[in-house]
Write a protein that holds these residues in place. Sequence first.
Motif, PDB file in Angstrom:
ATOM      1  N   TRP A   1      42.874  70.430  37.449  1.00 36.63           N
ATOM      2  CA  TRP A   1      42.548  70.541  36.412  1.00 36.63           C
ATOM      3  C   TRP A   1      41.034  70.903  36.184  1.00 36.63           C
ATOM      4  CZ3 TRP A   1      39.391  66.732  34.316  1.00 36.63           C
ATOM      5  CH2 TRP A   1      39.311  65.645  35.195  1.00 36.63           C
ATOM      6  N   ILE A   2      40.303  70.750  37.259  1.00 38.13           N
ATOM      7  CA  ILE A   2      38.816  70.825  37.166  1.00 38.13           C
ATOM      8  C   ILE A   2      38.722  72.241  38.045  1.00 38.13           C
ATOM      9  CG2 ILE A   2      36.624  70.482  37.942  1.00 38.13           C
ATOM     10  CD1 ILE A   2      37.188  67.614  37.707  1.00 38.13           C
ATOM     11  N   GLU A   3      38.571  73.374  37.450  1.00 34.65           N
ATOM     12  CA  GLU A   3      38.743  74.701  38.030  1.00 34.65           C
ATOM     13  C   GLU A   3      37.318  75.208  38.444  1.00 34.65           C
ATOM     14  OE1 GLU A   3      40.465  76.789  34.931  1.00 34.65           O
ATOM     15  OE2 GLU A   3      42.234  76.541  35.942  1.00 34.65           O
ATOM     16  N   LYS A   4      36.911  75.422  39.616  1.00 35.73           N
ATOM     17  CA  LYS A   4      35.811  75.982  40.155  1.00 35.73           C
ATOM     18  C   LYS A   4      35.762  77.631  39.987  1.00 35.73           C
ATOM     19  CE  LYS A   4      35.558  76.118  44.492  1.00 35.73           C
ATOM     20  NZ  LYS A   4      35.382  76.324  46.117  1.00 35.73           N
ATOM     21  N   LYS A   5      34.659  77.981  39.521  1.00 25.99           N
ATOM     22  CA  LYS A   5      34.625  79.394  38.917  1.00 25.99           C
ATOM     23  C   LYS A   5      33.242  79.859  39.552  1.00 25.99           C
ATOM     24  CE  LYS A   5      37.866  79.488  35.491  1.00 25.99           C
ATOM     25  NZ  LYS A   5      38.985  80.499  35.342  1.00 25.99           N
ATOM     26  N   THR A   6      33.284  81.249  39.739  1.00 25.56           N
ATOM     27  CA  THR A   6      32.403  81.967  40.336  1.00 25.56           C
ATOM     28  C   THR A   6      31.615  82.594  39.127  1.00 25.56           C
ATOM     29  OG1 THR A   6      33.263  82.509  42.466  1.00 25.56           O
ATOM     30  CG2 THR A   6      31.329  83.954  41.969  1.00 25.56           C
ATOM     31  N   VAL A   7      30.134  82.425  38.954  1.00 27.63           N
ATOM     32  CA  VAL A   7      29.403  82.954  37.892  1.00 27.63           C
ATOM     33  C   VAL A   7      29.124  84.493  38.388  1.00 27.63           C
ATOM     34  CG1 VAL A   7      27.183  83.139  36.597  1.00 27.63           C
ATOM     35  CG2 VAL A   7      28.389  80.845  37.038  1.00 27.63           C
ATOM     36  N   LYS A   8      29.626  85.295  37.513  1.00 31.78           N
ATOM     37  CA  LYS A   8      29.403  86.983  38.002  1.00 31.78           C
ATOM     38  C   LYS A   8      27.756  87.288  37.655  1.00 31.78           C
ATOM     39  CE  LYS A   8      34.177  88.045  36.999  1.00 31.78           C
ATOM     40  NZ  LYS A   8      34.722  87.034  35.920  1.00 31.78           N
ATOM     41  N   ASP A   9      27.203  86.757  36.620  1.00 34.09           N
ATOM     42  CA  ASP A   9      25.953  87.386  36.249  1.00 34.09           C
ATOM     43  C   ASP A   9      24.820  86.339  37.011  1.00 34.09           C
ATOM     44  OD1 ASP A   9      23.446  88.306  35.170  1.00 34.09           O
ATOM     45  OD2 ASP A   9      24.409  88.277  33.086  1.00 34.09           O
ATOM     46  N   LYS A  10      24.660  86.840  38.306  1.00 33.92           N
ATOM     47  CA  LYS A  10      23.592  86.047  38.889  1.00 33.92           C
ATOM     48  C   LYS A  10      22.043  86.198  38.486  1.00 33.92           C
ATOM     49  CE  LYS A  10      26.435  84.772  42.132  1.00 33.92           C
ATOM     50  NZ  LYS A  10      27.524  83.771  41.843  1.00 33.92           N
ATOM     51  N   THR A  11      21.959  87.310  37.839  1.00 34.09           N
ATOM     52  CA  THR A  11      20.573  87.538  37.131  1.00 34.09           C
ATOM     53  C   THR A  11      20.296  86.651  35.912  1.00 34.09           C
ATOM     54  OG1 THR A  11      21.010  89.888  37.641  1.00 34.09           O
ATOM     55  CG2 THR A  11      19.268  89.303  35.782  1.00 34.09           C
ATOM     56  N   GLN A  12      21.241  86.290  35.121  1.00 27.27           N
ATOM     57  CA  GLN A  12      21.357  85.402  34.084  1.00 27.27           C
ATOM     58  C   GLN A  12      21.121  83.960  34.689  1.00 27.27           C
ATOM     59  OE1 GLN A  12      21.427  85.903  30.803  1.00 27.27           O
ATOM     60  NE2 GLN A  12      21.332  83.995  30.306  1.00 27.27           N
ATOM     61  N   VAL A  13      21.658  83.719  35.790  1.00 29.27           N
ATOM     62  CA  VAL A  13      21.249  82.412  36.256  1.00 29.27           C
ATOM     63  C   VAL A  13      19.935  82.343  36.693  1.00 29.27           C
ATOM     64  CG1 VAL A  13      21.909  80.847  38.464  1.00 29.27           C
ATOM     65  CG2 VAL A  13      23.692  81.870  37.251  1.00 29.27           C
ATOM     66  N   ASN A  14      19.357  83.440  37.438  1.00 33.02           N
ATOM     67  CA  ASN A  14      18.062  83.443  37.958  1.00 33.02           C
ATOM     68  C   ASN A  14      17.181  83.317  36.921  1.00 33.02           C
ATOM     69  OD1 ASN A  14      18.741  83.489  40.558  1.00 33.02           O
ATOM     70  ND2 ASN A  14      18.801  85.658  40.694  1.00 33.02           N
ATOM     71  N   PHE A  15      17.283  83.750  35.853  1.00 36.36           N
ATOM     72  CA  PHE A  15      16.369  83.994  34.812  1.00 36.36           C
ATOM     73  C   PHE A  15      16.453  82.342  33.761  1.00 36.36           C
ATOM     74  CE2 PHE A  15      15.938  84.150  29.809  1.00 36.36           C
ATOM     75  CZ  PHE A  15      14.982  84.658  29.756  1.00 36.36           C
ATOM     76  N   LEU A  16      17.350  82.013  33.775  1.00 35.79           N
ATOM     77  CA  LEU A  16      17.630  80.519  33.221  1.00 35.79           C
ATOM     78  C   LEU A  16      17.040  79.381  34.203  1.00 35.79           C
ATOM     79  CD1 LEU A  16      21.230  80.770  31.644  1.00 35.79           C
ATOM     80  CD2 LEU A  16      19.020  80.421  30.384  1.00 35.79           C
TER      81      LEU A  16
END
Length: 165
Positions: free
Chosen positions: A57-72
Motif C-alpha cells: 500500500w506504500i507505492e515507490k514511484k520514480t520522479v520523472k522531472d529531475k530538473t524540478q527536483v534539482n531546482f527545489l
Amino acid sequence: MIVVADSTILIGLAKLGKLTLLKEIFPKVSIPEEVFREVAERGKDKPGSGLIKESTWIEKKTVKDKTQVNFLMGSLERGEAAVLALAKELKADLILLDEEKARKTAVIAGFNLMGLLGLFILAKNIGLINEVRPLINELMTKKFRISDKIIEEALKKAGEPPIPL
C-alpha cells in the motif's frame, strides 16, 4: 485520493509502531524513490523499515522531472524536493509533510498538506484512536522534534487540554 508522503511522517509513525494507522486512513500512499531509500534502505535497522519495504500500500514511484527536483534542492533536502515534484506529477490531492520550509513551498505551489499531528487528529475524528496526546508524548520521548506551539495547536484542534505549564 492521491496521497504523497515524506519520510518524516513515515519515520514518526514507525517510531510509534503505528504505520498501519496510515493505511487505515489512506489505502494507498505514494513515496518517491528518494524517500524509500531514506526510510527502507539507509534506515534498514530502524523501526518500520521492513514494513515499508514489503508494503503493497506504500507505492515507490520514480520522479520523472529531475530538473524540478534539482531546482527545489536549492532550498529543500532531496527527499522533500522529490516529494513535491512527485506530488505535482501525480496531481496529488494531499501531501503528508512536516518540515516547515518544505510546507511553505508546498503551500505556495497550491498543495493541500497534512502533518503527522494532523494525521493523529484525523485518526481521532474518524474513531481510529481515542487521544492525540499519548502519541505526542511518546514521540517526544523518542526524540521526535515538534515545537510546543504546534503541539498546543494540535491539542486544541483535537479538543484535548493544553500542555501544562
